[in-house]
Enzyme design. Sequence first.
Site, PDB file in Angstrom:
ATOM      1  N   SER A   1     -11.006   0.351   3.709  1.00 34.00           N
ATOM      2  CA  SER A   1     -10.407  -0.038   4.837  1.00 34.00           C
ATOM      3  C   SER A   1      -9.592   0.981   5.166  1.00 34.00           C
ATOM      4  O   SER A   1      -8.583   1.756   4.520  1.00 34.00           O
ATOM      5  CB  SER A   1      -9.332  -1.110   4.456  1.00 34.00           C
TER       6      SER A   1
ATOM      7  N   ARG B   1       0.737  -1.351   0.032  1.00 31.16           N
ATOM      8  CA  ARG B   1       0.043  -0.032  -0.158  1.00 31.16           C
ATOM      9  C   ARG B   1       0.813   1.194  -0.007  1.00 31.16           C
ATOM     10  O   ARG B   1       0.490   2.112   0.672  1.00 31.16           O
ATOM     11  CB  ARG B   1      -0.967  -0.130   1.148  1.00 31.16           C
TER      12      ARG B   1
ATOM     13  N   GLU C   1      -4.808   4.323   6.000  1.00 33.14           N
ATOM     14  CA  GLU C   1      -4.352   4.018   4.590  1.00 33.14           C
ATOM     15  C   GLU C   1      -5.034   5.339   3.786  1.00 33.14           C
ATOM     16  O   GLU C   1      -4.350   5.441   2.906  1.00 33.14           O
ATOM     17  CB  GLU C   1      -5.446   2.880   4.284  1.00 33.14           C
TER      18      GLU C   1
END
Length: 378
Positions: A250, A166, A370
């Site tokens: 998320s 990520r 995130e």
Amino acid sequence: MGEIAPIPLAQLTTLRVGGTPERMVEARTRDELVAALQDVWAAGEPWLVLGGGSNLLAGDEPFEGTVVLVRTSGIERLADAGDGRVRLRVEAGHDWDDLVEYTVAAGLAGIEAMSGIPGSAGAAPIQNVGAYGQEIVETLVEVELLDEATGEIEVVSAADLELGFRTSVLKQHYGRGALRSGVIVSITLELHDVGHGEVPVRGGQLRQALRLAPDAAVSLRWIRETVLATRASKGMVLDDADPDTHSAGSFFQNAIVSASFARTLPPECPRWPLAVEVDPVTVIPLAAFDGIVPPPVSVQPDVKVSAAWLIEHAGLGKGFRLPRSRAALSTKHALALTNRGGATAGEVAELARYIQHRVQAEFGLLLQPEPVLVGVEL
């Protein structure tokens, strides 16, 4: 390129929060996108590029600068790369899930497990999007990057983007800026032409998620439809009528920890080694061999652990919300922070901070957000 009346970011982001920027420009072609950014950079004013708005938590105060809306689109099939490999060049503003549908309809394998992920194609490499064991790093060849330092478009290979879990050199993490400043204009993917029949499913994590046997073979269409159904059951496919989908997906990253730290967590906490542990091979030159072979040094891989499990087992179940708050955990998935209707960015951030503190107190681990945070502090 057209300057438009500024629209509140709450209307342009999937979390449905965010103030109104001072100025807004809409770019529908790559030339318009390049010109808009060159103008903004020349003026030295704050800027924000917005595609699908699915990975952004924007503050409630007006954004003091220009927001550039990337509305470019288009998929170009390039010359085949041989051995059944096909390359596609995709404009940055093209809807990601529309791209996945295009590849499945064409029988091209490589991104089908990432069905249903909201956002644009140009945003995908920035955080190396992935789902069910597939990540864009596996198929990305290169991007066309408009570099802020030069104002010119440069072709940058996937390797030079330093794609990790990520992350990439273009990702603005909470607490630090991007290592390289620029805007992706297009991406090039290399996929495998497998047709429309049943094919073996690569990747243990994908097989596990789809509940397939190791030797199972299914079609790309079956994978896409199954992934979409699975994501929808978790509130991870956008639906105006479902508040559980009014989120940034998320919110916290699955944590990457050392193998030794992972052993301090409860054994039932889901975890996945990031690399296969291989016995080291020791080579000793014959002239230097004294009859003694040094003991091997075992290097254990880092481990990815489930942030959703940590949240729930810190006592914060699905649907949890703070008193009088309009932000809450999804009722379907403990990793998604949702806007239940009229929530502010401040309320979302307050909930995020509370979750961080509870997980850290219980397990000694600080979860990292995130999404990109603009005008918001945790």
